[in-house]
Scaffold this active site. Structure first.
Site, short mmCIF file in Angstrom:
data_model
loop_
_atom_site.label_atom_id
_atom_site.label_comp_id
_atom_site.label_asym_id
_atom_site.label_seq_id
_atom_site.Cartn_x
_atom_site.Cartn_y
_atom_site.Cartn_z
N GLU A 166 -4.33 7.56 18.34
CA GLU A 166 -4.99 6.37 17.78
C GLU A 166 -4.34 5.10 18.32
OE1 GLU A 166 -5.47 6.34 13.48
OE2 GLU A 166 -5.40 4.14 13.47
N ASP A 221 -10.12 1.95 0.26
CA ASP A 221 -10.11 3.38 0.55
C ASP A 221 -11.44 3.96 0.07
OD1 ASP A 221 -7.72 3.78 1.88
OD2 ASP A 221 -6.57 3.93 0.02
N ARG A 233 -9.44 -5.93 12.67
CA ARG A 233 -8.70 -5.02 13.54
C ARG A 233 -9.59 -3.83 13.84
NH1 ARG A 233 -5.37 -0.65 13.02
NH2 ARG A 233 -5.10 -0.58 10.78
N TYR A 255 -9.90 -4.13 2.14
CA TYR A 255 -9.18 -2.97 2.69
C TYR A 255 -9.35 -1.80 1.71
CZ TYR A 255 -5.10 -1.11 5.36
OH TYR A 255 -4.25 -0.39 6.16
N ARG A 293 0.84 -1.21 0.00
CA ARG A 293 0.00 0.00 0.00
C ARG A 293 0.87 1.26 0.00
NH1 ARG A 293 -5.30 0.25 1.67
NH2 ARG A 293 -4.89 2.12 2.88
N ARG A 325 -0.40 6.43 16.18
CA ARG A 325 -0.18 7.75 15.60
C ARG A 325 -0.96 8.82 16.34
NH1 ARG A 325 -2.72 6.01 9.65
NH2 ARG A 325 -4.61 5.11 10.46
N ARG A 343 10.40 5.35 -2.31
CA ARG A 343 10.96 6.25 -3.32
C ARG A 343 12.46 6.49 -3.11
NH1 ARG A 343 6.39 9.61 -1.74
NH2 ARG A 343 4.57 9.02 -2.99
P1 FAD Z 1 -18.32 2.21 6.72
O1 FAD Z 1 -17.85 3.62 6.60
O2 FAD Z 1 -17.74 1.36 7.80
O3 FAD Z 1 -19.90 2.22 6.84
C1 FAD Z 1 -20.65 1.08 7.19
C2 FAD Z 1 -21.85 1.55 8.00
O4 FAD Z 1 -22.70 0.43 8.24
C3 FAD Z 1 -21.46 2.10 9.37
O5 FAD Z 1 -21.97 3.39 9.55
C4 FAD Z 1 -22.05 1.10 10.35
O6 FAD Z 1 -22.52 1.70 11.55
C5 FAD Z 1 -23.20 0.52 9.54
N1 FAD Z 1 -23.58 -0.81 10.00
C6 FAD Z 1 -22.80 -1.88 10.13
N2 FAD Z 1 -23.49 -2.94 10.61
C7 FAD Z 1 -24.76 -2.48 10.79
C8 FAD Z 1 -25.94 -3.10 11.29
N3 FAD Z 1 -25.96 -4.35 11.73
N4 FAD Z 1 -27.07 -2.36 11.34
C9 FAD Z 1 -27.09 -1.05 10.93
N5 FAD Z 1 -25.98 -0.44 10.47
C10 FAD Z 1 -24.84 -1.14 10.40
N6 FAD Z 1 -9.86 5.92 3.16
C11 FAD Z 1 -9.28 6.85 2.36
O7 FAD Z 1 -9.59 6.93 1.17
N7 FAD Z 1 -8.36 7.75 2.85
C12 FAD Z 1 -7.98 7.74 4.16
O8 FAD Z 1 -7.15 8.56 4.57
C13 FAD Z 1 -8.56 6.77 5.03
N8 FAD Z 1 -8.20 6.71 6.32
C14 FAD Z 1 -8.80 5.81 7.15
C15 FAD Z 1 -8.44 5.80 8.50
C16 FAD Z 1 -9.05 4.92 9.38
C17 FAD Z 1 -8.66 4.91 10.83
C18 FAD Z 1 -10.05 4.01 8.89
C19 FAD Z 1 -10.74 3.05 9.83
C20 FAD Z 1 -10.39 4.00 7.55
C21 FAD Z 1 -9.77 4.89 6.67
N9 FAD Z 1 -10.13 4.94 5.31
C22 FAD Z 1 -9.53 5.86 4.48
C23 FAD Z 1 -11.11 3.99 4.74
C24 FAD Z 1 -12.55 4.53 4.73
O9 FAD Z 1 -12.95 4.81 6.04
C25 FAD Z 1 -13.44 3.44 4.11
O10 FAD Z 1 -13.02 3.12 2.81
C26 FAD Z 1 -14.93 3.83 4.02
O11 FAD Z 1 -15.38 4.43 5.20
C27 FAD Z 1 -15.75 2.58 3.78
O12 FAD Z 1 -17.11 2.90 3.60
P2 FAD Z 1 -18.20 1.76 3.82
O13 FAD Z 1 -19.51 2.35 3.51
O14 FAD Z 1 -17.79 0.52 3.13
O15 FAD Z 1 -18.06 1.38 5.38
N1 UDP Z 2 3.14 1.01 8.06
C1 UDP Z 2 4.27 0.93 8.87
N2 UDP Z 2 4.82 2.09 9.34
C2 UDP Z 2 4.30 3.31 9.04
C3 UDP Z 2 3.17 3.38 8.21
C4 UDP Z 2 2.61 2.20 7.74
O1 UDP Z 2 4.73 -0.15 9.20
O2 UDP Z 2 4.85 4.33 9.51
C5 UDP Z 2 2.54 -0.27 7.56
C6 UDP Z 2 1.36 -0.73 8.44
O3 UDP Z 2 1.41 -2.15 8.54
C7 UDP Z 2 0.16 -0.29 7.63
C8 UDP Z 2 0.67 -0.45 6.18
O4 UDP Z 2 2.06 -0.09 6.25
O5 UDP Z 2 -0.98 -1.08 7.86
C9 UDP Z 2 -0.05 0.40 5.17
O6 UDP Z 2 -0.03 1.76 5.57
P1 UDP Z 2 -1.32 2.69 5.41
O7 UDP Z 2 -0.95 4.07 5.76
O8 UDP Z 2 -1.92 2.43 4.10
O9 UDP Z 2 -2.26 2.08 6.55
P2 UDP Z 2 -3.64 2.62 7.14
O10 UDP Z 2 -3.45 4.03 7.56
O11 UDP Z 2 -4.67 2.45 6.06
O12 UDP Z 2 -3.84 1.76 8.29
#
Ligand code: FAD
Ligand code: UDP
Length: 368
Positions: A303, A351, A249, A349, A172, A280, A176
């Protein structure tokens, strides 16, 4: 009345599908067990600070896909934020992902771009076909950089040995041999001007939404109320864990308001060492350089990562999961009048842009 679609989950998958179905003239009801829309992308203004906080971790929108970029721009404008991540190792701050600056700083050298390949080649472990995270990392950056920046962080983040994680998780991140230090290489990148929640408000305009409704507590009723159910919750839960649990996770966030202008000078600081319990620290004000915030005030969010199959955020996708998932997917294809989509239902996984792309595609197929 009976709706054409009952959508379980108001995250990106559910909201995009709902928006597309409504636009195609269908009747739609969205339910979510949380008290808010937006899923994990939910954001809100923190108290009186004018700082937009992403409640489930910093979310950067990035994509190379024209159609997805055009689509999301129907619902928001973006600022010009470009994501850069720093990581702290043994009390020193380095650029992440690994670039020429990280390598030079770590080894206390001044290698030039045309020297770094040969330098690293001597450090790399020769693994013809890397089978897991660790093997991929050792073959790309060598053991020193792996142990400093990836091993501890990944063990903290995933609570398992990097040898038990797929190589795709390491892939992911770019690697560089220039000083280029942007986290993403995509053509389009930014943060929505007002945060993410207004996007969902606009996508769901005119669509009834019932919050605090858990699908499992109202299953029969919801199926009666709609011809088709679009389910975006966890796939193993849908089938009542009949074939066993998938590994997920989870994350926990600790938010702190501080009377100081700037805590860390950047939006995301990773902590590579295992002695530090969190992975982080987010400082959301740095995502919006265009905004004026309340002076002498900042918000920081620590986090923590934990394994909690009941609060799924990230699919672990270990070997044992892939076999279980394939069996759940086979069951899903036999469900009548139910569509599965999104990060939890597809156990991917994803985005944000990928979830939007997947929802647009599935909606197009369904609504054609
Ligand atoms: P979700 O956003 O999880 O939505 C699912 C919804 O279903 C939730 O609101 C939940 O409450 C609901 N639900 C589940 N089960 C039930 C049930 N039984 N009854 C009623 N409702 C229910 N993506 C990026 O592009 N850039 C980023 O920088 C980025 N950073 C992230 C950082 C973190 C910490 C995390 C966790 C994710 C990150 N993502 C990022 C990924 C992004 O959050 C997801 O791709 C996106 O939110 C997925 O959308 P979704 O609709 O599939 O799931
Ligand atoms: N990772 C790491 N060190 C860092 C950043 C990322 O080891 O400083 C690893 C970690 O296992 C992570 C993966 O690289 O799950 C991908 O990073 P990304 O930023 O895509 O993870 P996310 O923020 O989606 O958890």
């Amino acid at each position: 009345m009976q709706y054409d679609y009952i959508i379980v989950g108001a995250g990106f998958f559910g909201a995009v599908f709902a928006q597309q179905a409504k636009e195609a003239g269908k009747s739609v009801l969205v339910v979510d067990r949380r008290k808010h829309i937006g899923g994990n992308c939910y954001s809100e203004n923190f108290e009186d600070t004018n700082i937009v906080v992403h409640l489930y971790g910093t979310h950067i929108f990035h994509t190379n896909n024209e159609e997805i970029w055009k689509y999301i721009n129907r619902f928001t404008e973006f600022n010009r934020y470009q994501h850069r991540v720093l990581t702290t190792h043994k009390d020193r701050v380095y650029a992440m992902p690994i670039n020429l600056g990280t390598i030079n700083q770590f080894y206390n050298l001044n290698l030039k771009p045309n020297e770094v390949e040969a330098f690293l080649e001597a450090k790399r472990e020769k693994i013809a076909q890397p089978q897991n995270f660790e093997e991929r990392a050792l073959s790309v950056v060598g053991r020193d950089l792996y142990e400093a920046f990836f091993k501890g962080y990944t063990m903290k983040q995933w609570a398992r040995d990097p040898r038990d994680l797929p190589a795709s998780v390491f892939a992911r991140l770019p690697f560089r041999t220039t000083f280029h230090d942007s986290y993403f290489d995509d053509k389009y990148q930014g943060i929505p001007l007002g945060g993410y929640t207004p996007i969902f408000d606009r996508m769901l305009e005119g669509i009834p939404v019932e919050l605090g409704v858990d699908y499992f507590a109202h299953r029969e009723d919801l199926h009666k109320r709609g011809r088709t159910v679009v389910y975006t919750g966890a796939i193993d839960q849908y089938f009542n864990y009949e074939l066993g649990r998938l590994n997920w996770r989870s994350v926990r966030f600790e938010t702190e308001r501080r009377a100081q202008e700037d805590f860390q000078g950047t939006s995301v600081m990773n902590y590579a060492d295992t002695e530090i319990p969190f992975t982080r620290i987010h400082e959301p004000k740095h995502l919006h350089l265009e905004k004026t915030h309340t002076p002498n005030t900042t918000i920081i969010v620590r986090e923590y990562s934990l394994m909690d199959n009941d609060r799924p955020y990230y699919p672990v996708n270990a070997e044992e999961d892939r076999a279980t998932l394939a069996r759940y997917q086979a069951m899903a294809t036999k469900e009548r009048n139910v569509l599965f989509g999104g990060r939890l239902a597809e156990y991917k996984y994803y985005d944000m842009h990928q979830v939007i792309g997947s929802a647009l595609q599935k909606a197009r197929r369904e609504l054609a």
